[in-house]
Enzyme design. Structure first.
Site, PDB file in Angstrom:
ATOM      1  N   ASP A 243     -13.136 -18.827 118.918  1.00 55.62           N
ATOM      2  CA  ASP A 243     -12.966 -19.770 117.802  1.00 55.62           C
ATOM      3  C   ASP A 243     -11.488 -20.089 117.536  1.00 55.62           C
ATOM      4  O   ASP A 243     -11.021 -20.056 116.388  1.00 55.62           O
ATOM      5  CB  ASP A 243     -13.624 -19.232 116.522  1.00 55.62           C
ATOM      6  CG  ASP A 243     -15.145 -19.242 116.607  1.00 55.62           C
ATOM      7  OD1 ASP A 243     -15.684 -20.141 117.266  1.00 55.62           O
ATOM      8  OD2 ASP A 243     -15.791 -18.341 116.026  1.00 55.62           O
TER       9      ASP A 243
ATOM     10  N   LYS B  98      -5.938 -12.096 131.825  1.00 57.90           N
ATOM     11  CA  LYS B  98      -7.112 -11.456 131.235  1.00 57.90           C
ATOM     12  C   LYS B  98      -7.034 -11.646 129.727  1.00 57.90           C
ATOM     13  O   LYS B  98      -6.496 -10.796 129.015  1.00 57.90           O
ATOM     14  CB  LYS B  98      -7.166  -9.963 131.561  1.00 57.90           C
ATOM     15  CG  LYS B  98      -7.268  -9.626 133.036  1.00 57.90           C
ATOM     16  CD  LYS B  98      -6.001  -8.981 133.510  1.00 57.90           C
ATOM     17  CE  LYS B  98      -6.097  -8.627 134.986  1.00 57.90           C
ATOM     18  NZ  LYS B  98      -4.791  -8.136 135.489  1.00 57.90           N
TER      19      LYS B  98
ATOM     20  N   HIS C 204      -4.231 -14.333 137.391  1.00 58.65           N
ATOM     21  CA  HIS C 204      -4.348 -12.913 137.068  1.00 58.65           C
ATOM     22  C   HIS C 204      -4.453 -12.659 135.577  1.00 58.65           C
ATOM     23  O   HIS C 204      -4.389 -11.513 135.117  1.00 58.65           O
ATOM     24  CB  HIS C 204      -3.146 -12.158 137.652  1.00 58.65           C
ATOM     25  CG  HIS C 204      -3.448 -10.747 138.023  1.00 58.65           C
ATOM     26  ND1 HIS C 204      -2.803  -9.664 137.467  1.00 58.65           N
ATOM     27  CD2 HIS C 204      -4.347 -10.237 138.909  1.00 58.65           C
ATOM     28  CE1 HIS C 204      -3.278  -8.553 137.989  1.00 58.65           C
ATOM     29  NE2 HIS C 204      -4.218  -8.857 138.857  1.00 58.65           N
TER      30      HIS C 204
END
Length: 222
Positions: free
Chosen positions: A145, A140, A138
């Protein structure tokens, strides 16, 4: 002395270019959507932001995320539950064309859901890994870089000199979907904080190794 002055100037520019921002998506973000659609055209690959009086403009918020993706020099590591945004997928495709190495971790149930952009990116050669479990992946977050990853790429390519880049992490409640970007109440933090970017990069690396035998290409679409 001159070299010290040059270094000082570069350091100031670098600090000035680093971002620390909270983006919120709410019910006021779509007030200007129809006007932007008319101005940019439905099929626009990279919508151009025209002046907008809506302080909560969803298109402007999405453009801020895409802007960070467009600044990627070496790597993008994305851990995302569900991803169907065409504009952010286009930004990732532009990154691929620049030679940026992209890796994606997602949820096994969501990789092949209708409208998923993850399968499209996988077809372009982006490696995708998922956990085989009933628990949800779940997360996000997106690291651009990351220091650890850039060093890994440097050693892999046996490079002595690297182009200037800096680490960014994008994280929050936001899934990269039309509903998340233009319908829900969501938050998204974009920051160059070194401790935060290092922590997120370390967790991505840990998950990437843990899901090493679960390449999405080995899973049949449902």
């Amino acid at each position: 002395v001159i070299w010290k002055l040059v270094q000082c100037s570069r350091s100031k520019r670098k600090k000035a270019s680093r971002v620390h921002e909270v983006i919120v998506f709410n019910e006021l973000g779509e007030i200007c959507a129809a006007a932007h659609m008319r101005n940019n055209g439905i099929g626009s690959q990279k919508p151009q932001m025209s002046p907008c009086c809506n302080a909560h403009c969803s298109l402007r918020n999405v453009a801020k995320i895409a802007e960070q993706i467009d600044r990627a020099v070496y790597s993008i590591d994305l851990a995302i539950f569900t991803f169907s945004s065409l504009s952010l997928a286009d930004a990732l495709k532009r990154a691929l064309q620049r030679g940026v190495i992209i890796r994606i971790i997602s949820d096994g149930e969501m990789v092949y859901c209708t409208g998923s952009q993850i399968t499209m990116l996988a077809q372009l050669g982006v490696p995708v890994r998922v956990p085989i479990t009933t628990n949800l992946m779940h997360n996000k977050f997106c690291i651009i870089d990351g220091v650890e990853r850039v060093e890994e790429i440097r050693l892999l390519r046996k490079l002595k000199w690297m182009r200037p880049c800096y680490s960014i992490v994008i994280s929050g409640s936001l899934n990269w979907t039309a509903q998340g970007l233009g319908g829900n109440w969501e938050n998204c933090i974009i920051t160059a904080d070194e401790k935060l970017t290092a922590t997120f990069q370390a967790e991505f690396q840990r998950m990437w190794r843990a899901f090493g035998r679960t390449e999405a290409s080995q899973i049949q679409p449902k």
